[in-house]
Design an enzyme around this catalytic site. Structure first.
Site, short mmCIF file in Angstrom:
data_model
loop_
_atom_site.label_atom_id
_atom_site.label_comp_id
_atom_site.label_asym_id
_atom_site.label_seq_id
_atom_site.Cartn_x
_atom_site.Cartn_y
_atom_site.Cartn_z
N ASP A 226 3.53 11.63 7.16
CA ASP A 226 2.58 11.46 5.93
C ASP A 226 1.47 11.63 6.39
O ASP A 226 0.71 12.03 5.25
CB ASP A 226 3.23 10.57 4.95
CG ASP A 226 4.40 11.18 4.47
OD1 ASP A 226 5.06 11.65 4.96
OD2 ASP A 226 5.49 10.18 3.58
N ASP B 209 15.29 13.05 4.24
CA ASP B 209 14.29 11.72 4.53
C ASP B 209 15.48 11.25 4.47
O ASP B 209 16.28 10.46 3.93
CB ASP B 209 13.09 12.32 2.55
CG ASP B 209 12.03 12.04 3.37
OD1 ASP B 209 12.26 11.14 3.73
OD2 ASP B 209 10.81 12.36 2.54
C1 GLA Z 1 8.18 11.21 2.03
C2 GLA Z 1 7.95 11.73 3.13
C3 GLA Z 1 7.06 13.53 1.76
C4 GLA Z 1 7.92 13.66 1.07
C5 GLA Z 1 8.16 12.24 0.31
C6 GLA Z 1 9.15 12.82 -1.29
O1 GLA Z 1 7.79 9.97 1.34
O2 GLA Z 1 7.40 11.35 4.08
O3 GLA Z 1 7.18 13.99 3.40
O4 GLA Z 1 9.05 14.74 1.63
O5 GLA Z 1 8.80 11.51 0.71
O6 GLA Z 1 9.32 11.96 -2.55
#
Ligand code: GLA
EC number: 3.2.1.22
Length: 711
Positions: free
Chosen positions: A529, A459
């Site tokens: 997301d 990420d």
């Molecule tokens: C980001 C990612 C999510 C999740 C969060 C965790 O927003 O896109 O899918 O993994 O971080 O903190």
């Protein structure tokens, strides 16, 4: 422009040379005029046999430079060592060579070498053909062959012109949870700039792909269109220009504003690569070319089926507890998941990761939450027949961390300026070799300590502000925009090489990294997301203009509180998975999920490897239909989604959807694989499938095998 009398380029030994670039449906022809300038004779399909039919110097420049065409956007802008700001290029050589290991399709690399008329500046235009994919890859290499420094302000990867009278540009973007929102606009005189921003999660803001339809808006099956993508992990830029007399040009490459480079004597710069394809039969063939290219030539192990993932983020967030996780693991196995992914929240010792304000950088298990570490969770997952995956965000640090306390100088920032946090975090400065080493070693240590981990979700959750690096000299801080991407890629490449059996998911606050450059080290990405399935239909529709379904992570969640069956259907049209509290599901819902997983396994190859057809657009409408087919067998699957009731609740029912690969005069046996449905055997008549009729949102998933299922 007319030739100026006494032009020192007036005679060129390359004059008359024609460069024919042929990649099946996509091609172009360049020709060298009497003065040595490179001109674009034609572009598109069937054009590669064409020869100039007017004097060559009347064709547009193939690669316009500052000072050459005063009324047009330049692709290249340089300040030479002597302070001169114009560049005028002449061709010195043209070569074409086969690409090793790609004899089957006859792939070639064409290289046109040019030099400035006076300054010792070399510019190579390079075109690599991908005839198997009807696609061209283009980039530019700039070399300072002099003994003084040169300032490179802009160096686009390519700058084609288009013939047509009604240009339309389509682009996608929208920020966090709104990736791939589609805009199509008619271009008017002037220059429309479409660019991403932020440096780290650029595709969140704007996707690295556009469509230019020069002669009227293209539909899925009709009209001419160029689909152009940039393989770059930083900001990209598309200048769509309509100049005098309606002349159209696209100038495409990385975002050059703020990324100027100083080329020392002997120094060079290779631009990011552009991938583009042409279609005279609408946007569908263009997208299928890009999708197939990404699947077969970009992502790792593109033919390998992607696992059904069960993730913990939406299920438990940061509140990790061994017993709770054990239950999630057991339920994930029950519903047929193949990979259990432990998301954020598992690390941080002095600064436990109880929310997103602490712990990034300290990649050690938080033993308060998980007293026995990750081992028991990995073991339980493997014993249940699944693989284990883990979330990391290795390029970032929270100031509230041991790492930052020990190395406050390891972050991107500018001397004497405050360090602004975003999501309470800073960006590690991967231009520093010791920081690159830290990231590679940290990931290596996690994987060595836990050999049962075979998947990482990588990420990156903030943009760049105050973009400075202590590893870059003060007079070239603007190099950071490019150098940070290259440094990040070097880290990704090393990790991929050291851990070839570990699959990687690319994520940046959702789909913030959706480019075919960075994807080279990854297997798939987290599309967005936003997992409300109604929104996801539109997001996945947009993403299909570049990316195949096997890289588009699509999870069943409770976002939007939509019917679970509908959420399953939407996720089944991508790389299927779950991200919800499985322990909170009723026995009926668990059974529904289990059945959806079984159905997905029956159609997985079609969705992940098949040819994708967009049938009815959800953009500006409340319906969507897409299909996937294996052209070798004729197997197919069709998804139909009704996203909302009509405004008055009793709109007239639209006609059934025509499925392009089915015989319009025949009958085909089909299986209804709609989640929550009765799995009835059906007959598809006349190559058309009906819309679902239940309360919206609702879906139909119709599997239409080539061979009748009961035979
Ligand atoms: C980001 C990612 C999510 C999740 C969060 C965790 O927003 O896109 O899918 O993994 O971080 O903190």
């Amino acid at each position: 422009m007319d030739e100026v009398e006494g032009d020192p380029l007036a005679v060129s030994d390359q004059a008359g040379t024609i460069v024919r670039v042929d990649a099946g449906r996509t091609g172009l022809v360049w020709a060298v005029d009497a003065s040595g300038r490179l001109r674009q004779v034609t572009l598109g399909p069937g054009g590669t046999g064409r020869s100039p039919d007017v004097p060559v110097h009347l064709y547009p420049l193939a690669y316009p430079t500052f000072g050459e065409e005063p009324l047009r956007e330049p692709a290249l802008r340089v300040t030479h060592a002597d302070g001169v700001t114009s560049t005028r290029l002449r061709v010195t050589s043209v070569t074409s060579a086969p690409v090793d290991g790609h004899a089957r399709c006859g792939d070639l690399v064409h290289r046109v070498a040019l030099v400035d008329r006076a300054a010792p500046l070399g510019v190579d235009l390079v075109v690599r053909t991908w005839p198997c994919h009807d696609l061209l890859e283009q980039w530019v290499e700039v070399r300072n062959a002099g003994d003084g420094a040169v300032q490179l302000h802009a160096a686009a990867a390519f700058a084609p012109t288009f013939a047509g009278s009604d240009p339309h540009l389509t682009h996608w973007g929208g920020g966090w949870a709104a990736e791939w929102t589609e805009t199509t606009e008619r271009l008017s005189p002037g220059t429309k700039v479409v660019a991403s921003a932020g440096g780290v999660r650029p595709s969140l803001h704007r996707a690295p792909v556009v469509h230019l339809a020069p002669d009227g808006r293209a539909s899925e099956t009709e009209g001419s269109v160029a689909a152009v993508a940039v393989a770059w992990g930083g900001d990209v830029r598309f200048d769509a220009e309509v100049a005098l007399h309606g002349q159209q040009r696209l100038v495409v490459g990385h975002q050059h504003v703020g990324a100027e480079r100083r080329l020392d004597p002997g120094g060079s710069f290779e631009s990011p690569h552009v991938l583009w394809t042409w279609s005279d039969a609408g946007t569908g063939p263009a997208s299928r070319s890009l999708q197939r290219f990404v699947r077969e030539e970009v992502v790792r192990d593109g033919a390998r089926p992607r696992a059904v993932v069960a993730n913990t983020w939406e299920a438990v967030g940061f509140a990790l507890h061994p017993d709770r996780l054990a239950t999630q693991i057991d339920r994930a196995a029950e519903i047929g998941a193949e990979l259990f992914l432990l998301d954020d929240g598992w690390f941080g010792v002095d600064h436990p990761r109880d929310d997103d304000t602490t712990g990034l950088g300290d990649w050690e298990v938080d033993r308060r939450k998980l007293p026995d570490g990750l081992g028991p969770l990995v073991d339980r997952t493997l014993a249940a027949g699944m693989r284990f995956g883990l979330w990391v965000e290795p390029e970032m640090v929270n100031p509230a961390s041991r790492l930052y306390a020990e190395h406050p100088d390891w972050v991107i920032g500018e001397p004497g300026r405050d360090r602004r946090t975003e999501r309470s975090q800073l960006v590690l400065d991967l231009c520093r070799p010791e920081v690159r080493r830290f990231v590679v070693d940290t990931v290596g240590r996690i994987l060595t300590e836990h050999p049962g981990i075979s998947y990482l979700k990588w990420d990156a959750n903030r943009d760049l502000t105050e973009p400075g690096s202590s590893a870059v000299p003060a007079d070239r801080q603007s190099h950071l925009a490019v150098d940070r991407v290259r440094a990040t890629w070097a880290v990704m490449a090393e990790i991929a090489e050291r851990h070839p059996d570990v699959e990687l998911m690319l994520c940046a606050s959702g789909g913030g990294r959706s480019d075919p450059g960075t994807l080279r080290w990854f297997h798939e990405l987290w599309t967005s997301d936003d997992t409300d399935p109604v929104d996801r239909v539109r997001i996945q529709w947009g993403a299909s203009h570049l990316l195949p379904a096997n890289v588009l992570g699509a999870h069943v969640t409770r976002w939007g509180q939509r019917p679970l069956a509908f959420a399953c259907a939407v996720a089944m049209s991508g790389r299927f998975g779950f991200d919800l509290d499985l322990d909170a599901l009723s026995p009926d819902d668990l059974a529904l999920c289990r059945r959806a997983t079984d159905d997905y396994s029956a159609i997985r190859d079609l969705v992940q490897q098949g040819d994708h057809h967009r049938l009815v657009s959800p953009v500006g409408s409340d319906r969507c239909a897409v299909g996937y087919t294996d052209p070798r067998t004729g197997d197919g699957v069709v998804f139909l989604f009704r996203l909302a009731e009509g405004a008055d609740g009793d709109e007239p029912e639209p006609p059934p959807v025509r499925v392009p690969w089915l015989d319009p005069h025949g009958d085909r046996a089909a299986i209804d694989r709609t989640p929550g449905g009765d799995h009835a055997a059906l007959t598809v008549t006349g190559g058309r499938v009906a819309w679902p009729t239940g309360p919206a949102p609702c879906a139909t998933v119709l599997h239409i095998p080539a061979v009748a299922p009961d035979r």
